[in-house]
Design an enzyme around this catalytic site. Structure first.
Site, PDB file in Angstrom:
ATOM      1  N   CYS A 279     -30.407 -12.830 -12.766  1.00 10.64           N
ATOM      2  CA  CYS A 279     -29.664 -11.710 -13.370  1.00 10.64           C
ATOM      3  C   CYS A 279     -29.890 -11.708 -14.882  1.00 10.64           C
ATOM      4  O   CYS A 279     -30.438 -12.670 -15.445  1.00 10.64           O
ATOM      5  CB  CYS A 279     -28.184 -11.831 -13.042  1.00 10.64           C
ATOM      6  SG  CYS A 279     -27.339 -13.092 -14.014  1.00 10.64           S
TER       7      CYS A 279
ATOM      8  N   ASN B 151     -24.863 -21.113  -6.848  1.00 12.51           N
ATOM      9  CA  ASN B 151     -23.835 -20.216  -7.397  1.00 12.51           C
ATOM     10  C   ASN B 151     -22.443 -20.665  -6.960  1.00 12.51           C
ATOM     11  O   ASN B 151     -22.234 -21.145  -5.843  1.00 12.51           O
ATOM     12  CB  ASN B 151     -24.101 -18.738  -7.056  1.00 12.51           C
ATOM     13  CG  ASN B 151     -24.437 -18.473  -5.613  1.00 12.51           C
ATOM     14  OD1 ASN B 151     -24.863 -19.365  -4.882  1.00 12.51           O
ATOM     15  ND2 ASN B 151     -24.245 -17.242  -5.188  1.00 12.51           N
ATOM     16  N   ILE B 152     -21.509 -20.514  -7.886  1.00 15.30           N
ATOM     17  CA  ILE B 152     -20.120 -20.917  -7.665  1.00 15.30           C
ATOM     18  C   ILE B 152     -19.256 -19.702  -7.992  1.00 15.30           C
ATOM     19  O   ILE B 152     -19.199 -19.275  -9.157  1.00 15.30           O
ATOM     20  CB  ILE B 152     -19.742 -22.105  -8.587  1.00 15.30           C
ATOM     21  CG1 ILE B 152     -20.735 -23.267  -8.377  1.00 15.30           C
ATOM     22  CG2 ILE B 152     -18.304 -22.550  -8.325  1.00 15.30           C
ATOM     23  CD1 ILE B 152     -20.625 -24.375  -9.414  1.00 15.30           C
ATOM     24  N   GLU B 153     -18.646 -19.130  -6.970  1.00 13.52           N
ATOM     25  CA  GLU B 153     -17.899 -17.883  -7.175  1.00 13.52           C
ATOM     26  C   GLU B 153     -16.429 -18.146  -7.473  1.00 13.52           C
ATOM     27  O   GLU B 153     -15.943 -19.276  -7.355  1.00 13.52           O
ATOM     28  CB  GLU B 153     -18.078 -16.982  -5.952  1.00 13.52           C
ATOM     29  CG  GLU B 153     -19.548 -16.616  -5.784  1.00 13.52           C
ATOM     30  CD  GLU B 153     -19.816 -15.609  -4.698  1.00 13.52           C
ATOM     31  OE1 GLU B 153     -18.949 -15.405  -3.823  1.00 13.52           O
ATOM     32  OE2 GLU B 153     -20.912 -15.019  -4.730  1.00 13.52           O
TER      33      GLU B 153
ATOM     34  N   CYS C 197     -23.878 -18.294 -11.812  1.00 17.89           N
ATOM     35  CA  CYS C 197     -25.090 -18.199 -10.996  1.00 17.89           C
ATOM     36  C   CYS C 197     -25.759 -19.569 -10.837  1.00 17.89           C
ATOM     37  O   CYS C 197     -25.549 -20.478 -11.649  1.00 17.89           O
ATOM     38  CB  CYS C 197     -26.092 -17.270 -11.649  1.00 17.89           C
ATOM     39  SG  CYS C 197     -25.589 -15.558 -11.670  1.00 17.89           S
TER      40      CYS C 197
ATOM     41  N   GLU D 273     -28.836 -20.408 -11.390  1.00 15.26           N
ATOM     42  CA  GLU D 273     -29.731 -20.760 -12.501  1.00 15.26           C
ATOM     43  C   GLU D 273     -28.954 -21.412 -13.636  1.00 15.26           C
ATOM     44  O   GLU D 273     -29.379 -22.401 -14.230  1.00 15.26           O
ATOM     45  CB  GLU D 273     -30.431 -19.499 -13.049  1.00 15.26           C
ATOM     46  CG  GLU D 273     -31.319 -18.793 -12.060  1.00 15.26           C
ATOM     47  CD  GLU D 273     -30.588 -17.746 -11.224  1.00 15.26           C
ATOM     48  OE1 GLU D 273     -29.420 -17.973 -10.853  1.00 15.26           O
ATOM     49  OE2 GLU D 273     -31.195 -16.717 -10.932  1.00 15.26           O
TER      50      GLU D 273
ATOM     51  N   CYS E 154     -28.434 -14.711 -16.849  1.00 13.18           N
ATOM     52  CA  CYS E 154     -29.227 -15.942 -16.692  1.00 13.18           C
ATOM     53  C   CYS E 154     -30.511 -15.871 -17.503  1.00 13.18           C
ATOM     54  O   CYS E 154     -30.934 -16.856 -18.107  1.00 13.18           O
ATOM     55  CB  CYS E 154     -29.534 -16.200 -15.226  1.00 13.18           C
ATOM     56  SG  CYS E 154     -28.078 -16.729 -14.326  1.00 13.18           S
TER      57      CYS E 154
HETATM   58  N1  THU Z   1     -26.508 -14.830  -8.180  1.00 13.16           N
HETATM   59  C1  THU Z   1     -27.114 -15.974  -8.607  1.00 13.16           C
HETATM   60  O1  THU Z   1     -26.636 -17.088  -8.371  1.00 13.16           O
HETATM   61  N2  THU Z   1     -28.249 -15.844  -9.314  1.00 13.16           N
HETATM   62  C2  THU Z   1     -28.831 -14.659  -9.639  1.00 13.16           C
HETATM   63  O2  THU Z   1     -29.713 -14.618 -10.456  1.00 13.16           O
HETATM   64  C3  THU Z   1     -28.383 -13.455  -8.959  1.00 13.16           C
HETATM   65  C4  THU Z   1     -26.991 -13.505  -8.458  1.00 13.16           C
HETATM   66  C5  THU Z   1     -25.259 -14.963  -7.418  1.00 13.16           C
HETATM   67  C6  THU Z   1     -24.037 -14.505  -8.157  1.00 13.16           C
HETATM   68  C7  THU Z   1     -23.111 -14.201  -7.006  1.00 13.16           C
HETATM   69  O3  THU Z   1     -22.462 -15.400  -6.609  1.00 13.16           O
HETATM   70  C8  THU Z   1     -24.035 -13.769  -5.883  1.00 13.16           C
HETATM   71  O4  THU Z   1     -25.321 -14.202  -6.239  1.00 13.16           O
HETATM   72  C9  THU Z   1     -24.048 -12.283  -5.620  1.00 13.16           C
HETATM   73  O5  THU Z   1     -24.257 -11.590  -6.796  1.00 13.16           O
END
Ligand code: THU
Length: 174
Positions: A128, A77-79, A88, A90, A131
Site C-alpha cells: 500500500c 498484517n495485524i488488524e 500491514c 511490510e 508501506c
Molecule cells: N495489507 C497488507 O498487510 N499489506 C499491503 O500492502 C496491503 C494491505 C493488509 C492490511 C489489511 O489488514 C488487509 O491487508 C486488507 O487491506
C-alpha cells in the site's frame, strides 16, 4: 558515482530521460537480485503469512525483508477493531528489523490473499502507499527490490522507484 554517492546519484537518476534510466538500470543490473535470496524471502513471507491477525478483512498478508548484512525479518498484517491502527505485513517486518538496529535493506517479498487461500495465491499483493513511503525512509529507491509473489516459482520483481516514483524522502529535508 552510483555506488559511492547513492543520494546524489538518485537525484541524477530521477531527472534523467526514460532512455537514460533504462541504460542506468541495465548498467547496474538493478533488475537482478540473486535468485537464492528471492526464493528464500518468498518462503519466509509465506511462512510469516500463516499467523496474520485478520479478523476483519480476512485477507492475510506475509512479508519478509532482508538487511544489507543478510538478516531476514518476517512480518504479517495485524488488524484492529477501530481499523485505522491496522499494521500491514511490510511494516511489521520493517519495524521488527529497525527495532533490532538495522537501517539498510536489500529487498522485501510480499504474499497475500484471502484467509482460505494457500500457495499458489490467486494474485500478487503490492504494498500500500503507506508501506511504500515507510520503505522509502530506509531503502534506496534504485537498489531496493520489491518481490511480489504468488508462490516461490511465480513472482515479479520491481525496484522501489518503479512502484513509488518521484518520491519524497529523508534527503528532501536536508
Ligand atoms: N495489507 C497488507 O498487510 N499489506 C499491503 O500492502 C496491503 C494491505 C493488509 C492490511 C489489511 O489488514 C488487509 O491487508 C486488507 O487491506
Amino acid at each position: 558515482m552510483y555506488v559511492n554517492y547513492p543520494i546524489l546519484s538518485f537525484f541524477i537518476f530521477q531527472t534523467s530521460s526514460r532512455k537514460r534510466k533504462m541504460e542506468i538500470i541495465k548498467k547496474f543490473k538493478l533488475g537482478k537480485l540473486k535468485l537464492d535470496y528471492t526464493k528464500l524471502l518468498i518462503e519466509k513471507a509465506i511462512l510469516a503469512r500463516k499467523n496474520a491477525y485478520v479478523p476483519y478483512s480476512k485477507f492475510k498478508v506475509g512479508a519478509a525483508i532482508i538487511t544489507n548484512n543478510n538478516k531476514i525479518y518476517g512480518g504479517f498484517n495485524i488488524e484492529c477493531s477501530s481499523y485505522s491502527p491496522t499494521n500491514c505485513a511490510e511494516r511489521t517486518a520493517l519495524f521488527r528489523a529497525v527495532y533490532d538496529g538495522h537501517r539498510n535493506f536489500k529487498a522485501i517479498a510480499v504474499v497475500g490473499g484471502k484467509e482460505s487461500e494457500s500457495c499458489p495465491l490467486f494474485s500478487y499483493t503490492p504494498p500500500c502507499g503507506v508501506c511504500r513511503q515507510m520503505l522509502r525512509e530506509f531503502c534506496h529507491p534504485l537498489y531496493f527490490k520489491i518481490i511480489l509473489a504468488k508462490s516461490v516459482d511465480d513472482f515479479k520483481i520491481f525496484t522501489l522507484d518503479e512502484l513509488f516514483p518521484l518520491s519524497f524522502g529523508p534527503e528532501n529535508l536536508k
